[in-house]
Design a protein around this motif. Structure first.
Motif, mmCIF file in Angstrom:
data_model
loop_
_atom_site.group_PDB
_atom_site.id
_atom_site.type_symbol
_atom_site.label_atom_id
_atom_site.label_comp_id
_atom_site.label_asym_id
_atom_site.label_seq_id
_atom_site.Cartn_x
_atom_site.Cartn_y
_atom_site.Cartn_z
ATOM 1 N N THR A 206 0.823 -1.210 0.000
ATOM 2 C CA THR A 206 0.000 0.000 0.000
ATOM 3 C C THR A 206 0.855 1.257 0.000
ATOM 4 O OG1 THR A 206 -0.172 -0.083 2.418
ATOM 5 C CG2 THR A 206 -1.976 -1.075 1.147
ATOM 6 N N ALA A 238 -4.719 4.570 2.566
ATOM 7 C CA ALA A 238 -3.867 3.555 1.948
ATOM 8 C C ALA A 238 -4.545 3.000 0.698
ATOM 9 C CB ALA A 238 -3.582 2.430 2.931
ATOM 10 N N THR A 239 -3.769 2.871 -0.373
ATOM 11 C CA THR A 239 -4.260 2.274 -1.615
ATOM 12 C C THR A 239 -3.292 1.186 -2.042
ATOM 13 O OG1 THR A 239 -5.215 4.394 -2.330
ATOM 14 C CG2 THR A 239 -4.877 2.722 -4.026
ATOM 15 N N THR A 240 -3.795 -0.006 -2.333
ATOM 16 C CA THR A 240 -2.901 -1.051 -2.833
ATOM 17 C C THR A 240 -2.537 -0.745 -4.284
ATOM 18 O OG1 THR A 240 -4.568 -2.563 -3.739
ATOM 19 C CG2 THR A 240 -4.079 -2.751 -1.367
ATOM 20 N N HIS A 270 3.992 -1.485 3.471
ATOM 21 C CA HIS A 270 2.751 -0.765 3.741
ATOM 22 C C HIS A 270 3.060 0.612 4.337
ATOM 23 C CE1 HIS A 270 0.264 -4.190 2.842
ATOM 24 N NE2 HIS A 270 0.967 -4.946 3.674
ATOM 25 N N TYR A 272 0.964 4.612 5.040
ATOM 26 C CA TYR A 272 0.202 5.833 4.812
ATOM 27 C C TYR A 272 0.424 6.757 5.995
ATOM 28 C CZ TYR A 272 -3.773 4.377 7.837
ATOM 29 O OH TYR A 272 -4.560 4.003 8.893
#
Length: 319
Positions: A206, A238-240, A270, A272
């Protein structure tokens, strides 16, 4: 008020220059054009082709009577920092020290410094706030964090005010997919050509994607707010990478499937960033949702590539 923007011919810097000029500021651009582009330079800005590591930088300060500095000139490629840590340190650390010496000598009121989420390393919790432990896992993360210490000491010794902005993953118009290469610009470049995007890892990692115009607004606000503070600039979302490809396929009306490759060294899985402090201290919040920023960015590249093709065809006809 004279504002110097280092890296002002580059991706983020040029967007900041445009916003400053739109708001009535006198802007001076310093860029060595290693990744900057002539077409990015606002015609109302005064431009100097100078490297921030050179002594020529002092002459710019002497001639222009700089009041504020917004510092974006940097080596920003994580993989290059791993392959060539000496160059990375020379630009990001020594270059910033040279700039700070100019600020000290010529009584600059404040510096706004572009730092990075890379300083945090692998997050111990999400969203990462400014109190999170600093533990970079790449030389780039180290070379972006080290100047923060110098900036703080210049404040303590000489009274130079500062705001340090730690960016999440910035994307948007003018990002060069073949140069400074953020994942979004690279994907757009490939997908507009009908090629499958390459994802390093399984695509479930992410990122926090923040649009460049929101970043420019944060810099504008930091001129008068957030003195002597470290502030995250992010969406707090968070964006994958797999989700990113799906959104881009939707915008482009395509169905390109990603190619998966081995994860790269130095890449965080990961991340954010919490942006509450930016809202409280700067009075800032992001205006763009990811899909809105992507639509604007894709349209920019579609038009740019179309214009490039027309120019290339005209060149062939002349020959």
């Amino acid at each position: 008020m004279n504002i110097l923007v280092t890296g002002g011919a580059g991706f983020i810097g040029s967007n900041i220059v445009d916003l400053l000029i739109d708001n009535g500021y006198d802007v001076i651009v310093v860029d060595n054009m290693s990744t900057g582009k002539k077409e990015n330079i606002n015609k109302k800005a005064r431009f100097y082709n100078v490297d921030i590591t050179d002594n020529d930088l002092y002459k710019v300060f002497e001639d222009e009577k700089i009041d504020y500095v917004i510092h974006h000139a940097a080596q920003i490629d994580i993989q290059r920092s791993i392959n060539d840590p000496v160059f990375d340190a020379k630009v990001n650390i020594i270059g910033t020290i040279n700039l700070l010496e100019c600020c000290r000598k010529f009584d600059v009121k404040k510096i706004v410094y572009a730092s990075s989420a890379a300083v945090y390393g692998d997050p111990e919790y999400l969203g990462v706030d400014e109190k999170h432990r600093v533990n970079p896992i790449s030389y780039y993360g180290i070379s972006k964090h080290t100047p923060e210490h110098y900036i703080k000491v210049y404040n303590e010794l000489y009274g130079l005010k500062y705001t340090i902005l730690r960016y999440a993953n910035v994307y948007g118009i003018r990002q060069d997919p073949k140069g400074e290469g953020g994942v979004i610009s690279i994907f757009i470049d490939k997908m507009l050509s009908g090629k499958n995007p390459v994802i390093f890892g399984d695509g479930n990692q992410t990122r926090d994607f923040i649009y460049v115009k929101d970043v420019a607004k944060a810099n504008l606000l930091a001129l008068e707010n957030g003195d002597n503070e470290i502030i995250n600039i992010s969406t707090n979302k968070a964006t994958t990478i797999n989700e990113l490809v799906n959104i881009m396929n939707k915008i482009m009306n395509a169905s390109l499937k990603p190619i998966y490759a081995e994860p790269r060294k130095g890449d965080i899985v990961h991340s954010y960033l919490d942006n509450k402090k930016a809202k409280d201290v700067l009075g800032w919040k992001p205006d763009y949702e990811l899909e809105d920023g992507l639509k604007e960015t894709v349209e920019y590249y579609r038009l740019k590539y179309a214009n490039d093709e027309v120019a290339a065809d005209k060149g062939k006809l002349r020959r």
